[in-house]
Scaffold this motif. Structure first.
Motif, PDB file in Angstrom:
ATOM      1  N   ASP A 116      36.092  44.857  29.002  1.00  0.00           N
ATOM      2  CA  ASP A 116      36.681  45.200  30.299  1.00  0.00           C
ATOM      3  C   ASP A 116      35.750  44.835  31.458  1.00  0.00           C
ATOM      4  O   ASP A 116      36.218  44.544  32.567  1.00  0.00           O
ATOM      5  N   ALA A 117      34.445  44.861  31.221  1.00  0.00           N
ATOM      6  CA  ALA A 117      33.488  44.573  32.298  1.00  0.00           C
ATOM      7  C   ALA A 117      33.638  43.144  32.830  1.00  0.00           C
ATOM      8  O   ALA A 117      33.188  42.842  33.945  1.00  0.00           O
ATOM      9  N   ALA A 118      34.303  42.273  32.058  1.00  0.00           N
ATOM     10  CA  ALA A 118      34.560  40.909  32.543  1.00  0.00           C
ATOM     11  C   ALA A 118      35.419  40.939  33.803  1.00  0.00           C
ATOM     12  O   ALA A 118      35.406  39.996  34.602  1.00  0.00           O
ATOM     13  N   ALA A 119      36.126  42.040  34.003  1.00  0.00           N
ATOM     14  CA  ALA A 119      36.968  42.194  35.199  1.00  0.00           C
ATOM     15  C   ALA A 119      36.137  42.190  36.478  1.00  0.00           C
ATOM     16  O   ALA A 119      36.663  41.970  37.565  1.00  0.00           O
ATOM     17  N   LEU A 120      34.833  42.423  36.348  1.00  0.00           N
ATOM     18  CA  LEU A 120      33.964  42.465  37.532  1.00  0.00           C
ATOM     19  C   LEU A 120      33.496  41.077  37.953  1.00  0.00           C
ATOM     20  O   LEU A 120      32.758  40.928  38.928  1.00  0.00           O
ATOM     21  N   THR A 121      33.915  40.064  37.208  1.00  0.00           N
ATOM     22  CA  THR A 121      33.444  38.710  37.459  1.00  0.00           C
ATOM     23  C   THR A 121      33.713  38.270  38.905  1.00  0.00           C
ATOM     24  O   THR A 121      32.871  37.622  39.520  1.00  0.00           O
ATOM     25  N   GLY A 122      34.866  38.660  39.460  1.00  0.00           N
ATOM     26  CA  GLY A 122      35.241  38.242  40.805  1.00  0.00           C
ATOM     27  C   GLY A 122      34.370  38.838  41.898  1.00  0.00           C
ATOM     28  O   GLY A 122      34.338  38.325  43.026  1.00  0.00           O
ATOM     29  N   VAL A 123      33.666  39.933  41.573  1.00  0.00           N
ATOM     30  CA  VAL A 123      32.815  40.604  42.562  1.00  0.00           C
ATOM     31  C   VAL A 123      31.697  39.675  43.040  1.00  0.00           C
ATOM     32  O   VAL A 123      31.215  39.798  44.170  1.00  0.00           O
ATOM     33  N   SER A 124      31.324  38.714  42.190  1.00  0.00           N
ATOM     34  CA  SER A 124      30.206  37.829  42.545  1.00  0.00           C
ATOM     35  C   SER A 124      30.500  36.979  43.784  1.00  0.00           C
ATOM     36  O   SER A 124      29.588  36.443  44.405  1.00  0.00           O
ATOM     37  N   LYS A 125      31.781  36.888  44.148  1.00  0.00           N
ATOM     38  CA  LYS A 125      32.142  36.123  45.354  1.00  0.00           C
ATOM     39  C   LYS A 125      31.928  36.938  46.624  1.00  0.00           C
ATOM     40  O   LYS A 125      31.975  36.401  47.720  1.00  0.00           O
TER      41      LYS A 125
END
Ligand code: ZN
Length: 147
Positions: A116-125
């Motif tokens: 589920d932590a992969a959902a945070l990938t977009g935060v890097s933008k």
């Protein structure tokens, strides 16, 4: 917004509304507690890592905190992810997570590895939110160094 973005946003909201492993476990056995703050956003996390008698395997990670949905969801996702992993595996996950979050959208988190932590990938933008997402991971890194 793509379907994946929508799914990821729902996952973040779901974890922030129903945080997993919330509430600190008893301070017994090999353990350490780390308190981390992100003053920019007002997020706080107190995280406790307990290690098995083998000294290597993470028995569980529990936490308490307050703040934005990204910071709280990240702690929930992380505590689910690392339970039962070794210290070495957890360190690799934390390093990869930090690298992806600092990549300004260049590196994506692998769902097979990060769950589920992969959902945070977009935060890097969104550089202002990277600290929110990193908070629990920094707390775990600190706790494991002392547990
Ligand atoms: Zn925040």
């Amino acid at each position: 917004m793509s379907e994946l973005d929508t799914l990821y946003r729902e996952l973040i909201l779901d974890h922030s509304k129903h945080p997993q492993h919330f509430g600190l476990a008893e301070a017994e056995g090999a353990h350490a507690t780390s308190h981390q703050k992100n003053p920019v956003c007002g997020d706080e996390i107190t995280l406790r890592a307990r290690v098995d008698t083998d000294g290597e395997t993470i028995r569980d990670v529990t936490w308490e905190g307050s703040g934005c949905s990204i910071s709280q969801a990240s702690a929930s996702m992380l505590s689910e992810l690392v339970e039962g992993q070794t210290r070495t595996e957890a360190a690799t996950l934390i390093e990869g997570f930090r690298e992806a979050l600092r990549s300004r959208g260049q590196i994506e988190l692998d769902e097979d590895v990060y769950g589920d932590a992969a959902a945070l990938t977009g935060v890097s933008k969104f550089s202002a939110r990277v600290k929110c997402a990193m908070l629990a991971w920094v707390a775990l890194e600190d706790a494991l160094a002392r547990a």
